[in-house]
Design a protein around this motif. Structure first.
Motif, PDB file in Angstrom:
ATOM      1  N   LEU A  29       0.838  -1.206   0.000  1.00  0.00           N
ATOM      2  CA  LEU A  29       0.000   0.000   0.000  1.00  0.00           C
ATOM      3  C   LEU A  29       0.867   1.247   0.000  1.00  0.00           C
ATOM      4  O   LEU A  29       0.589   2.224   0.692  1.00  0.00           O
ATOM      5  N   GLY A  30       1.930   1.174  -0.778  1.00  0.00           N
ATOM      6  CA  GLY A  30       2.791   2.321  -0.934  1.00  0.00           C
ATOM      7  C   GLY A  30       3.765   2.551   0.199  1.00  0.00           C
ATOM      8  O   GLY A  30       4.539   3.507   0.159  1.00  0.00           O
ATOM      9  N   ARG A  31       3.769   1.672   1.164  1.00  0.00           N
ATOM     10  CA  ARG A  31       4.647   1.847   2.324  1.00  0.00           C
ATOM     11  C   ARG A  31       5.763   0.815   2.294  1.00  0.00           C
ATOM     12  O   ARG A  31       5.553  -0.322   1.874  1.00  0.00           O
ATOM     13  N   PRO A  32       6.966   1.183   2.758  1.00  0.00           N
ATOM     14  CA  PRO A  32       8.066   0.214   2.806  1.00  0.00           C
ATOM     15  C   PRO A  32       7.702  -0.973   3.679  1.00  0.00           C
ATOM     16  O   PRO A  32       7.091  -0.817   4.741  1.00  0.00           O
ATOM     17  N   ALA A  33       8.060  -2.156   3.207  1.00  0.00           N
ATOM     18  CA  ALA A  33       7.724  -3.367   3.941  1.00  0.00           C
ATOM     19  C   ALA A  33       8.863  -4.364   3.807  1.00  0.00           C
ATOM     20  O   ALA A  33       9.689  -4.275   2.897  1.00  0.00           O
ATOM     21  N   SER A  34       8.896  -5.312   4.735  1.00  0.00           N
ATOM     22  CA  SER A  34       9.906  -6.368   4.727  1.00  0.00           C
ATOM     23  C   SER A  34       9.213  -7.704   4.557  1.00  0.00           C
ATOM     24  O   SER A  34       8.389  -8.091   5.386  1.00  0.00           O
ATOM     25  N   LEU A  35       9.552  -8.389   3.495  1.00  0.00           N
ATOM     26  CA  LEU A  35       8.962  -9.688   3.176  1.00  0.00           C
ATOM     27  C   LEU A  35       9.971 -10.780   3.516  1.00  0.00           C
ATOM     28  O   LEU A  35      11.136 -10.698   3.136  1.00  0.00           O
ATOM     29  N   PHE A  36       9.514 -11.799   4.239  1.00  0.00           N
ATOM     30  CA  PHE A  36      10.369 -12.905   4.636  1.00  0.00           C
ATOM     31  C   PHE A  36       9.763 -14.221   4.164  1.00  0.00           C
ATOM     32  O   PHE A  36       8.552 -14.389   4.127  1.00  0.00           O
ATOM     33  N   ARG A  37      10.674 -15.152   3.873  1.00  0.00           N
ATOM     34  CA  ARG A  37      10.258 -16.508   3.556  1.00  0.00           C
ATOM     35  C   ARG A  37      10.911 -17.391   4.612  1.00  0.00           C
ATOM     36  O   ARG A  37      12.142 -17.484   4.679  1.00  0.00           O
ATOM     37  N   TYR A  38      10.097 -18.046   5.438  1.00  0.00           N
ATOM     38  CA  TYR A  38      10.636 -18.808   6.546  1.00  0.00           C
ATOM     39  C   TYR A  38      11.409 -20.022   6.076  1.00  0.00           C
ATOM     40  O   TYR A  38      11.087 -20.644   5.062  1.00  0.00           O
ATOM     41  N   ASP A  39      12.424 -20.355   6.870  1.00  0.00           N
ATOM     42  CA  ASP A  39      13.202 -21.560   6.620  1.00  0.00           C
ATOM     43  C   ASP A  39      12.666 -22.710   7.451  1.00  0.00           C
ATOM     44  O   ASP A  39      12.071 -22.506   8.516  1.00  0.00           O
ATOM     45  N   ASP A  40      12.935 -23.918   6.981  1.00  0.00           N
ATOM     46  CA  ASP A  40      12.652 -25.079   7.826  1.00  0.00           C
ATOM     47  C   ASP A  40      13.862 -25.297   8.739  1.00  0.00           C
ATOM     48  O   ASP A  40      14.867 -24.576   8.633  1.00  0.00           O
ATOM     49  N   PRO A  41      13.801 -26.258   9.667  1.00  0.00           N
ATOM     50  CA  PRO A  41      14.911 -26.444  10.611  1.00  0.00           C
ATOM     51  C   PRO A  41      16.262 -26.730   9.945  1.00  0.00           C
ATOM     52  O   PRO A  41      17.313 -26.493  10.553  1.00  0.00           O
ATOM     53  N   THR A  42      16.236 -27.202   8.688  1.00  0.00           N
ATOM     54  CA  THR A  42      17.516 -27.464   8.025  1.00  0.00           C
ATOM     55  C   THR A  42      18.017 -26.242   7.275  1.00  0.00           C
ATOM     56  O   THR A  42      19.078 -26.291   6.646  1.00  0.00           O
ATOM     57  N   GLY A  43      17.240 -25.189   7.291  1.00  0.00           N
ATOM     58  CA  GLY A  43      17.654 -23.968   6.617  1.00  0.00           C
ATOM     59  C   GLY A  43      17.121 -23.818   5.211  1.00  0.00           C
ATOM     60  O   GLY A  43      17.444 -22.845   4.520  1.00  0.00           O
ATOM     61  N   ARG A  44      16.325 -24.783   4.761  1.00  0.00           N
ATOM     62  CA  ARG A  44      15.779 -24.662   3.419  1.00  0.00           C
ATOM     63  C   ARG A  44      14.518 -23.812   3.442  1.00  0.00           C
ATOM     64  O   ARG A  44      13.739 -23.846   4.394  1.00  0.00           O
ATOM     65  N   PRO A  45      14.285 -23.041   2.387  1.00  0.00           N
ATOM     66  CA  PRO A  45      13.100 -22.179   2.363  1.00  0.00           C
ATOM     67  C   PRO A  45      11.819 -22.997   2.279  1.00  0.00           C
ATOM     68  O   PRO A  45      11.769 -24.030   1.630  1.00  0.00           O
ATOM     69  N   THR A  46      10.789 -22.499   2.934  1.00  0.00           N
ATOM     70  CA  THR A  46       9.476 -23.141   2.906  1.00  0.00           C
ATOM     71  C   THR A  46       8.525 -22.304   2.063  1.00  0.00           C
ATOM     72  O   THR A  46       8.935 -21.349   1.397  1.00  0.00           O
ATOM     73  N   ASP A  47       7.256 -22.673   2.111  1.00  0.00           N
ATOM     74  CA  ASP A  47       6.253 -21.872   1.393  1.00  0.00           C
ATOM     75  C   ASP A  47       5.498 -20.956   2.355  1.00  0.00           C
ATOM     76  O   ASP A  47       4.393 -20.523   2.083  1.00  0.00           O
ATOM     77  N   ASP A  48       6.104 -20.687   3.477  1.00  0.00           N
ATOM     78  CA  ASP A  48       5.504 -19.889   4.538  1.00  0.00           C
ATOM     79  C   ASP A  48       6.096 -18.478   4.472  1.00  0.00           C
ATOM     80  O   ASP A  48       7.289 -18.288   4.676  1.00  0.00           O
ATOM     81  N   TYR A  49       5.262 -17.489   4.167  1.00  0.00           N
ATOM     82  CA  TYR A  49       5.720 -16.113   3.984  1.00  0.00           C
ATOM     83  C   TYR A  49       5.089 -15.207   5.030  1.00  0.00           C
ATOM     84  O   TYR A  49       3.942 -15.412   5.461  1.00  0.00           O
ATOM     85  N   THR A  50       5.820 -14.174   5.389  1.00  0.00           N
ATOM     86  CA  THR A  50       5.265 -13.146   6.259  1.00  0.00           C
ATOM     87  C   THR A  50       5.826 -11.794   5.833  1.00  0.00           C
ATOM     88  O   THR A  50       6.954 -11.709   5.346  1.00  0.00           O
ATOM     89  N   VAL A  51       5.023 -10.775   5.969  1.00  0.00           N
ATOM     90  CA  VAL A  51       5.454  -9.425   5.599  1.00  0.00           C
ATOM     91  C   VAL A  51       5.105  -8.470   6.728  1.00  0.00           C
ATOM     92  O   VAL A  51       4.041  -8.559   7.333  1.00  0.00           O
ATOM     93  N   LEU A  52       6.023  -7.576   7.009  1.00  0.00           N
ATOM     94  CA  LEU A  52       5.839  -6.568   8.061  1.00  0.00           C
ATOM     95  C   LEU A  52       5.873  -5.185   7.444  1.00  0.00           C
ATOM     96  O   LEU A  52       6.711  -4.914   6.581  1.00  0.00           O
ATOM     97  N   TRP A  53       5.003  -4.329   7.909  1.00  0.00           N
ATOM     98  CA  TRP A  53       5.049  -2.931   7.496  1.00  0.00           C
ATOM     99  C   TRP A  53       4.362  -2.066   8.547  1.00  0.00           C
ATOM    100  O   TRP A  53       3.718  -2.574   9.461  1.00  0.00           O
ATOM    101  N   ARG A  54       4.544  -0.771   8.419  1.00  0.00           N
ATOM    102  CA  ARG A  54       3.981   0.142   9.398  1.00  0.00           C
ATOM    103  C   ARG A  54       2.890   1.001   8.766  1.00  0.00           C
ATOM    104  O   ARG A  54       2.988   1.416   7.613  1.00  0.00           O
ATOM    105  N   VAL A  55       1.859   1.248   9.545  1.00  0.00           N
ATOM    106  CA  VAL A  55       0.820   2.203   9.170  1.00  0.00           C
ATOM    107  C   VAL A  55       0.644   3.116  10.374  1.00  0.00           C
ATOM    108  O   VAL A  55       0.118   2.697  11.405  1.00  0.00           O
ATOM    109  N   GLY A  56       1.111   4.333  10.236  1.00  0.00           N
ATOM    110  CA  GLY A  56       1.081   5.226  11.397  1.00  0.00           C
ATOM    111  C   GLY A  56       1.953   4.631  12.480  1.00  0.00           C
ATOM    112  O   GLY A  56       3.110   4.288  12.252  1.00  0.00           O
ATOM    113  N   ASP A  57       1.386   4.481  13.683  1.00  0.00           N
ATOM    114  CA  ASP A  57       2.167   3.874  14.750  1.00  0.00           C
ATOM    115  C   ASP A  57       1.793   2.416  14.972  1.00  0.00           C
ATOM    116  O   ASP A  57       2.095   1.836  16.010  1.00  0.00           O
ATOM    117  N   HIS A  58       1.151   1.802  13.986  1.00  0.00           N
ATOM    118  CA  HIS A  58       0.865   0.377  14.049  1.00  0.00           C
ATOM    119  C   HIS A  58       1.917  -0.395  13.275  1.00  0.00           C
ATOM    120  O   HIS A  58       2.355   0.035  12.205  1.00  0.00           O
TER     121      HIS A  58
END
Lengths: 192, 367
Positions: B170-199
């Protein structure tokens, strides 16, 4: 930060460390494979606390806050993200020799085997209750769950633990209060 | 060997890998002091930071499952949902209850594409909350927290992810991550963080690829209060609907003196129906258990029998019967009722009074 504020922060951290270092060490020792790893958990937990000393709640809540941090540090360790910080070098070396090796076998081995077969969430709730002595409301704070959810999860975890013990030959008392209901097996509402 | 709840707790405690006494006796004082001093030299302490709500990140789901959802709601399939208790008056433009508007104004209001429905919402207020969206078997969670340290969350996610990308949401800087499994290989589990105001907002989901996850993000859009409130799932009890929901829940429940029903009704926290049912039945059950304890201690047979009759009747409380499928709260409450009424025995070594008096705080939140 002003010198006065810095002094307050340092005193606050020193008090926090003194009051909780063994609680956090105990928490870590009960969950990591090697005592040395517990030293790293303690180091990273308190490093986080120092960097965010202004956020750490006062009183008894500080210990729950620290457990919450330690829990995430342990989880990261299990994922292979082990941080061997030089800060913990000395503690790591001394913990290796200081921590007693538990005797093999006995009821503890059976309980450990049963626990290891539970889902992570159930195991952690039982451990926080039985090993750290936390009440459900306190566990709710550590796990960031509603209190009612924590209570029902504790009940569910006990039910599953009882089943695992039974599988190992330790029977359950069918006349106990709150007799365990059949597992619904539902994929949804798992957070209940 | 028989294992009741009480015995189970004792068994677990006895099996601890190391006792608190053993930990306290460890000869580590010097090494710990050295660690403490090294930490204070190494880290930067800031005396003032925004309050960090110590909400632990959920364990990574092993299958497609919604994580946490924030204040954004999808007005999609909810268009056909009747949320009568939330609306005041009639006409094309409903008037929402003041508390609902207050919560909606404080929270970020985001929706996904129209084929995602808001399926679930736990407790939340304006500053913090979680909701889940579903589309068939797919799930997305979104949560929001106000006043948290965004950098701390980014660092936390980065520890479990070797793959990271800077994007915009939504036009705001964000950080997208792809989680690793315990062996360090990437999974299909994604999460993204961003800020809206003070949230700080976080959206997490399983996706077939980074592009698929970003396509999901591309459907996020901000909506107005009316659309957001309209999208709430039916199981969410809005502030304005709380009083009516509680009245209905209590319809078949005997209420002893001392239960402040009006205070229960006026709380403004948004809860789903299960959580509200636990709050309400817990308050009533605790009050009856208290009266039972007082009656037993005082030898007041009529009062004791009245409490036992009320508690025995809990097996027929409609809200508890409704709550049986989604969770175990009813079993927990009935367990205490059964001991008080004598329908079940207390754990070995405890009397009925001892069991109720000593464990109902933990079990039901009494006191």
């Amino acid at each position: 930060m002003s010198p006065e504020a810095d002094d307050r922060a340092r005193r606050r951290f020193e008090d926090l460390f003194a009051a909780n270092r063994r609680a956090v060490l105990g928490y870590a020792l009960r969950r990591v494979a090697e005592p040395a790893d517990a030293a790293d958990v303690v180091a990273e937990t308190f490093l986080t606390a120092w960097r965010r000393i202004g956020e750490v709640p006062g009183g008894d809540a500080s210990r729950l806050w620290l457990f919450g941090v330690a829990r995430r540090v342990v989880a990261n360790q299990r994922r292979g993200d082990l941080r061997r910080d030089r800060l913990a070098d000395r503690l790591r070396a001394e913990v290796r020799t200081a921590v007693p090796v538990p005797p093999p076998g006995g009821i503890g081995a059976d309980v450990a085997a049963a626990l290891s077969r539970l889902p992570d969430d159930d195991r952690e709730i039982l451990a926080l209750h039985a090993w750290e002595g936390l009440a459900p409301a306190e566990i709710a704070t550590v796990l960031a769950l509603p209190a009612a959810t924590t209570r029902t999860r504790l009940h569910r975890a006990r039910t599953r633990m009882r089943a695992e013990l039974a599988a190992l030959g330790i029977t359950t008392n069918t006349t106990a209060p709150a007799a365990p209901p059949a597992t619904s097996g539902q994929a949804t509402r798992e957070e209940r | 060997m028989s294992v009741t709840d009480h015995d189970l707790d004792r068994l677990l405690a006895a099996a601890t890998p190391i006792t608190n006494r053993e930990v306290a006796a460890l000869q580590l004082d010097s090494a710990e002091e050295a660690l403490r001093d090294a930490i204070m030299r190494a880290g930067d302490a800031t005396a003032k930071r925004p309050q960090w709500t110590s909400r632990a990140r959920r364990e990574r789901p092993r299958r497609l499952r919604s994580v946490i959802v924030a204040s954004s709601l999808v007005g999609l399939a909810a268009a056909g949902t009747t949320i009568g208790v939330f609306r005041l008056g009639s006409g094309a433009q409903p008037a929402w209850a003041a508390e609902a508007i207050r919560v909606a104004n404080e929270a970020p209001r985001l929706l996904l594409a129209s084929d995602w429905r808001l399926a679930d919402a736990n407790e939340f207020t304006g500053p913090e909350g979680e909701v889940q969206f579903k589309r068939g078997r797919q799930e997305v969670s979104l949560n929001w927290r106000r006043g948290t340290d965004y950098a701390v969350y980014v660092a936390d996610r980065a520890r479990s992810s070797h793959w990271r990308r800077a994007i915009t949401v939504l036009g705001r800087p964000a950080s997208l991550f792809r989680y690793d499994d315990p062996t360090g290989r990437p999974t299909d589990d994604y999460t993204v963080l961003w800020r809206v105001g003070d949230h700080t907002l976080e959206l997490r989901s399983i996706a077939s690829s980074p592009a698929a996850f970003e396509a999901l993000l591309g459907s996020l859009h901000e909506v107005d209060v009316d659309t957001w409130l309209s999208a709430m799932p039916e199981n969410v009890v809005k502030p304005s609907g709380r009083a009516a929901a509680i009245t209905a829940m209590l319809a078949d429940i005997p209420i002893p003196p001392g239960v402040d029903v009006e205070a229960l009704k006026t709380r403004t926290q948004i809860k789903d129906r299960y959580q509200l049912g636990a709050e309400v039945t817990g308050a009533v059950a605790c009050a009856w258990l208290d009266r039972w304890l007082v009656a037993v201690h005082g030898g007041d047979t009529p009062a004791r029998e009245a409490a036992e009759t009320a508690l025995a009747g809990s097996r027929r409380w409609a809200i508890l019967l409704e709550m049986q499928a989604p969770g175990d709260w009813p079993e927990v409450l009935w367990g205490y009722a059964d001991v008080a009424t004598g329908a079940a025995a207390p754990p070995k070594g405890m009397t009925r009074v001892e069991y109720v008096a000593q464990t109902s705080t933990d079990g039901l939140g009494c006191g």
